[in-house]
Motif scaffolding. Sequence first.
Motif, short mmCIF file in Angstrom:
data_model
loop_
_atom_site.label_atom_id
_atom_site.label_comp_id
_atom_site.label_asym_id
_atom_site.label_seq_id
_atom_site.Cartn_x
_atom_site.Cartn_y
_atom_site.Cartn_z
N ASP A 130 48.62 -0.77 52.96
CA ASP A 130 47.96 0.32 54.07
C ASP A 130 48.81 0.30 55.47
O ASP A 130 49.12 1.13 56.08
N THR A 131 48.92 -0.94 55.73
CA THR A 131 49.74 -1.13 56.95
C THR A 131 51.12 -0.50 56.85
O THR A 131 51.64 -0.08 57.97
N ASP A 132 51.97 -0.61 55.70
CA ASP A 132 53.12 0.07 55.64
C ASP A 132 53.01 1.32 55.98
O ASP A 132 54.00 2.13 56.47
N LEU A 133 51.70 1.95 55.46
CA LEU A 133 51.70 3.54 55.41
C LEU A 133 51.40 3.70 57.03
O LEU A 133 52.00 5.11 57.40
N VAL A 134 50.74 3.00 57.74
CA VAL A 134 50.55 3.40 59.32
C VAL A 134 51.98 3.29 59.95
O VAL A 134 52.31 4.40 60.73
N ALA A 135 52.64 2.66 59.54
CA ALA A 135 53.98 2.23 60.09
C ALA A 135 54.94 3.44 59.76
O ALA A 135 55.67 4.02 60.63
N TRP A 136 54.69 3.70 58.52
CA TRP A 136 55.60 5.15 57.92
C TRP A 136 55.19 6.31 58.74
O TRP A 136 55.92 6.97 59.32
N PHE A 137 53.80 6.65 58.86
CA PHE A 137 53.38 7.73 59.55
C PHE A 137 53.90 7.76 61.07
O PHE A 137 54.39 8.95 61.35
N PHE A 138 53.79 6.63 61.65
CA PHE A 138 54.34 6.52 63.28
C PHE A 138 55.74 6.81 63.10
O PHE A 138 55.91 7.37 64.00
N GLN A 139 56.62 6.30 62.20
CA GLN A 139 58.14 6.47 62.35
C GLN A 139 58.44 7.79 62.06
O GLN A 139 59.36 8.50 62.51
#
Length: 439
Positions: A130-139
Motif C-alpha cells: 500500500d505504501t508503494d502505491l501512495v509513492a507511485w501516486f505522488f510521483q
Amino acid sequence: MNALAKTAHLTPTKLRLMMIALLGIGIFFGTIGVAYAQGAVSADDVDSKLNDFILVAAAALVFFMQAGFAFLGAGLIRSKNTVNYMTKSFLDFCIASLGFWAFGYALMMGGGAASGIIGLEGFFLLDFEDTDLVAWFFQMVFAGTAATIIAGAVAERTKINAYFAYSFIVGAVVYPIYGHWAWSDEGWLTQIGPGFADYAGSGVVHMIGGFLALAGAIVVGPRKGFREGADLKGHNMPYVVVGTFILFFGWFGFNINSDSLGLNAVNTLLAGAAGAVSAIYIAMIRTGKADIEMGANGALAGLVGITAGCAYVDPWAAVVIGLFAGVIMIAGVHIIKLVLKVDDPVSAITVHGICGAWGLLAVGIFASGNNGVEGFIAGDFEQIVPQIVGMLVAIAWGLGAGFILFKAIDLTIGMRASEEEEEQGLDVPEHGRSAYPEM
C-alpha cells in the motif's frame, strides 16, 4: 427547565436519533480502547498513515493543477484552438499516467543491476504494498506535470496524434530517467559532493519539461505569421488569471510533504507573490501598462524558482528568489522570441526551463541549513557544484532526448498540422467542434 423536563419534550424520532448517536460514540471509543489494549495501534502506525494522507492530499492538489494548465494555456492562444488545447491538457495527463504505470515508475524508482543510472524493478506495479502505491501516486502527478508543460510551447500547430505519442514516451521514459538520477536513493547525481538537492522538482519536473518544450517548438516550427510579426495574442485573459490562481493553489501540494509544512508553504507563497510583483512592475516601467499576463507568468516563475529550495531556504531568501525569477522570466521571454526566434505561445520554455535552472542554482546560494542543506549563505561552497552539474545535465537530457523524440515522431506520423488546418484552427478539423459555436 431541568433535564427531565427537556427530555419530556423530545419527540420519539429525536430520542431514537440521540440513542443512535450515543451508541456510535460508545462504539468508537470502545474500539479505540480495545485497539490500544491489543497493541494494534502504535505511534509509528499513526505517523505512517498521517504521512501517507499528506502525500495523497498533496498529490491531489498537484492533479488539480492540470485544470490550471488547461485554463492558462487556452487563454494565451487564439480562440480557434481552445478545444484542441483543452483536449491535450486532459489527455496528456491520462496518457502519461499509463506510461508511468507501465514503465516510468520502475525506471525512476526501481533498483536492479543498473541502479544509479536506471531502475529495472517494479514494471506495471506487479509487486507492491500500500505504501508503494501512495509513492507511485505522488510521483505520477509530477510526471503528468512534466508532460503538460510541453503543450503550450507547441500549441496551435501540432497534430493531436503526435501529441498523444510524445505524452506517453515522456511519462514512460524521458522524465523518469532524469528523475532516477536526481531523486532515487542510488541516483548518480545524489552522489556528487554533498548531493544534488532538488526538493520538489525545479530541475526534475520543470527543467525537463521546459527543455523538452524547447526541442518540440524547434522541431515543429513557429506558427504561421510568427516571423512576420502577425498578431498572435491570446484570446481570454480571465482564463489566464483563473488558471494562474489554480496553479498557485495547487503548488502548495507540489512543494509540501511532511518534512517542514510551514516553511514550505510560506516560502512557496512568498516566492510566487514576489515573482508576480517584480514582473508586473517591470512591465509597467517598460510600457506604462500593468500587464496581467506578465504578472501571471511572473508568479509562475517565482513558484518554479522556489520549488527546488522551498524546504532549504529561509523566507527572506524565498522573496529574493521570487523577485529574481520575475526578472529572469521577462528577459528569457525576449531572448527566446527575439534572439532564438522560437515560437512559444505561453512562455513555457522560460517559465519552466530557464526559471527552473535558476531554482537549482538558488539552492546552492541560499540554502541555510534547513533540512540539512547548506549553501553560500551558510558558508558551504560545495553545494553549488552538484547544483550546476544537475542543471547542465537537465539541459542536455531535456534537449537531447527531446530532439530525438520529436524528430522520430516527425519522420513517422508527422508533428505538424496542415497549413489549411492551422489557418482554420485545430478545433473543428481535429475535434469536430468549436469552443464558442455561433448561436
